[in-house]
Write a protein that holds these residues in place. Structure first.
Motif, mmCIF file in Angstrom:
data_model
loop_
_atom_site.group_PDB
_atom_site.id
_atom_site.type_symbol
_atom_site.label_atom_id
_atom_site.label_comp_id
_atom_site.label_asym_id
_atom_site.label_seq_id
_atom_site.Cartn_x
_atom_site.Cartn_y
_atom_site.Cartn_z
ATOM 1 N N SER A 122 0.826 -1.210 0.000
ATOM 2 C CA SER A 122 0.000 0.000 0.000
ATOM 3 C C SER A 122 0.860 1.259 0.000
ATOM 4 O O SER A 122 0.386 2.338 -0.349
ATOM 5 C CB SER A 122 -0.938 0.001 1.205
ATOM 6 O OG SER A 122 -0.185 -0.048 2.402
ATOM 7 N N THR A 123 2.125 1.134 0.362
ATOM 8 C CA THR A 123 3.025 2.294 0.367
ATOM 9 C C THR A 123 3.573 2.625 -1.021
ATOM 10 O O THR A 123 4.255 3.630 -1.183
ATOM 11 C CB THR A 123 4.203 2.051 1.324
ATOM 12 O OG1 THR A 123 4.892 0.862 0.918
ATOM 13 C CG2 THR A 123 3.730 1.921 2.759
ATOM 14 N N VAL A 124 3.276 1.775 -2.002
ATOM 15 C CA VAL A 124 3.745 2.019 -3.365
ATOM 16 C C VAL A 124 2.613 2.650 -4.179
ATOM 17 O O VAL A 124 1.574 2.047 -4.384
ATOM 18 C CB VAL A 124 4.217 0.715 -4.052
ATOM 19 C CG1 VAL A 124 4.600 0.973 -5.493
ATOM 20 C CG2 VAL A 124 5.379 0.103 -3.295
ATOM 21 N N ALA A 136 9.613 3.512 -5.661
ATOM 22 C CA ALA A 136 8.700 2.422 -6.011
ATOM 23 C C ALA A 136 9.484 1.184 -6.420
ATOM 24 O O ALA A 136 9.146 0.065 -6.025
ATOM 25 C CB ALA A 136 7.763 2.851 -7.135
ATOM 26 N N ARG A 137 10.543 1.377 -7.183
ATOM 27 C CA ARG A 137 11.369 0.257 -7.635
ATOM 28 C C ARG A 137 11.983 -0.474 -6.451
ATOM 29 O O ARG A 137 11.989 -1.706 -6.396
ATOM 30 C CB ARG A 137 12.469 0.774 -8.581
ATOM 31 C CG ARG A 137 13.495 -0.261 -9.023
ATOM 32 C CD ARG A 137 12.856 -1.244 -9.993
ATOM 33 N NE ARG A 137 13.730 -2.292 -10.417
ATOM 34 C CZ ARG A 137 14.303 -2.356 -11.626
ATOM 35 N NH1 ARG A 137 14.107 -1.401 -12.502
ATOM 36 N NH2 ARG A 137 15.033 -3.391 -11.950
ATOM 37 N N GLU A 138 12.500 0.269 -5.484
ATOM 38 C CA GLU A 138 13.095 -0.355 -4.303
ATOM 39 C C GLU A 138 12.076 -1.205 -3.551
ATOM 40 O O GLU A 138 12.365 -2.331 -3.154
ATOM 41 C CB GLU A 138 13.658 0.708 -3.362
ATOM 42 C CG GLU A 138 14.926 1.368 -3.864
ATOM 43 C CD GLU A 138 15.410 2.474 -2.940
ATOM 44 O OE1 GLU A 138 15.017 2.486 -1.747
ATOM 45 O OE2 GLU A 138 16.177 3.331 -3.409
ATOM 46 N N LYS A 139 10.883 -0.663 -3.369
ATOM 47 C CA LYS A 139 9.849 -1.392 -2.639
ATOM 48 C C LYS A 139 9.363 -2.615 -3.407
ATOM 49 O O LYS A 139 9.143 -3.682 -2.820
ATOM 50 C CB LYS A 139 8.686 -0.463 -2.299
ATOM 51 C CG LYS A 139 9.070 0.574 -1.254
ATOM 52 C CD LYS A 139 7.927 1.483 -0.914
ATOM 53 C CE LYS A 139 8.344 2.506 0.142
ATOM 54 N NZ LYS A 139 7.233 3.360 0.542
#
Length: 147
Positions: free
Chosen positions: A101-103, A131-134
């Motif tokens: 949900s954080t992305v 976003a990529r890291e997550k």
């Protein structure tokens, strides 16, 4: 009497075959679900990686189009960015992975759209990098990276 018994046996055989056919069709329909993937998650990893790469590089390219007042290039790359955002979401679902949900992938696109000025690419790229890291963490936790 013999003919009556023979006809009765044939009718029973036909009813049994019809019942068996109906059961097989029902089982086939219940085992194949349109939302269930027929491929393992590893089948999609290359495409997902490519889409994530595009997600990170497109804001810079879009920013160049904005700075050069190239509206056609801007429109083309924004359409590609939207396609990649939708593709990433679809692939993650297809792979059985949940996007945290954080992305918020849409923030990349809306940041550019709402602030169409030269230099906005750096901000949008920052959102894409986060976003990529997550998403990489989700993929790694699923055991799909061979790092």
């Amino acid at each position: 009497m013999k003919n009556t018994n023979l006809v009765s046996i044939l009718i029973l055989i036909m009813i049994s075959m019809l019942s068996l056919t109906t059961t097989v069709i029902a089982q086939t329909e219940t085992t194949v679900s349109p939302t269930k993937s027929i491929w393992p998650p590893s089948h999609y990893i290359g495409t997902l990686q490519s889409y994530l790469d595009d997600l990170q590089r497109l804001p810079g390219i879009i920013d160049e189009s904005i700075c050069a007042a190239n509206d056609a290039g801007y429109q083309e790359k924004m359409a590609l960015l939207q396609n990649r955002i939708e593709g990433i979401s679809s692939l993650m679902v297809e792979m059985g992975l949940k996007i945290p949900s954080t992305v918020n992938l849409r923030i990349i696109q809306t940041t550019i759209t709402k602030n169409k000025i030269c230099g906005v690419g750096k901000i949008a790229t920052g959102y894409a990098d986060l976003a990529r890291e997550k998403l990489d963490a989700v993929i790694r936790n699923a055991g799909l990276y061979n790092e």
